[in-house]
Write a protein that holds these residues in place. Structure first.
Motif, short mmCIF file in Angstrom:
data_model
loop_
_atom_site.label_atom_id
_atom_site.label_comp_id
_atom_site.label_asym_id
_atom_site.label_seq_id
_atom_site.Cartn_x
_atom_site.Cartn_y
_atom_site.Cartn_z
N ASN A 14 0.83 -1.20 0.00
CA ASN A 14 0.00 0.00 0.00
C ASN A 14 0.87 1.26 0.00
N THR A 47 2.41 1.71 -3.48
CA THR A 47 1.41 2.18 -4.43
C THR A 47 1.14 3.67 -4.23
N PHE A 107 -7.57 9.97 -3.20
CA PHE A 107 -7.15 8.59 -3.00
C PHE A 107 -7.88 8.01 -1.79
N LEU A 135 -11.72 7.53 -2.76
CA LEU A 135 -11.97 6.49 -3.75
C LEU A 135 -11.47 5.11 -3.34
N ARG A 136 -10.44 5.06 -2.50
CA ARG A 136 -9.82 3.77 -2.22
C ARG A 136 -9.94 3.33 -0.78
N THR A 144 -13.69 0.97 2.14
CA THR A 144 -13.35 -0.23 2.90
C THR A 144 -13.34 0.04 4.39
N TYR A 185 -4.34 0.33 6.85
CA TYR A 185 -3.78 0.19 5.52
C TYR A 185 -2.40 0.82 5.36
#
Length: 118
Positions: free
Chosen positions: A20, A23, A64, A67-68, A72, A86
């Motif tokens: 993570n 990325t 980010f 959207l990501r 969750t 994360y």
């Protein structure tokens, strides 16, 4: 801090945290260069260029997150703006990209400013 019971139910895997982080770092480096190109083409100078970079870097982190990470986090019942599941910490997520991409921003900013203004 997560309790022992929470870690048993959904463990934090170090490899996933590293992936993570990689990325997010790649995204921030790429966008920093794109922001440098934009600032150079727009002809921004001095504080306005740095402010442009900081605002858009934080906007990238917010996008980010929305959207990501947020979908969750909400689905798992976590508190809003909690990135500890994360990423290593909130600083790494929210402000780490500003420092990581700064050199790439300045490089592309000065390059494109020189190309456009020459």
């Amino acid at each position: 801090m997560s309790s022992e019971r929470e870690l048993e139910i959904s463990p934090i895997v170090q490899e996933s945290l590293m992936q993570n982080s990689r990325t997010l770092s790649n995204l921030q480096s790429l966008t920093a260069s794109l922001f440098g190109v934009s600032a150079g083409i727009l002809g921004l100078e001095s504080y306005s260029g740095f402010l442009f970079y900081i605002v858009f870097s934080l906007l990238t982190a917010v996008l980010f997150y929305v959207l990501r990470v947020a979908p969750t986090s909400i689905a798992s019942g976590k508190a809003p703006l909690d990135t500890s599941r994360y990423f290593r910490g909130p600083y790494e997520f929210w402000a780490g990209g500003v420092m990581n991409g700064f050199a790439g921003f300045v490089l592309t900013w000065t390059l494109f400013y020189g190309l456009v203004r020459a």
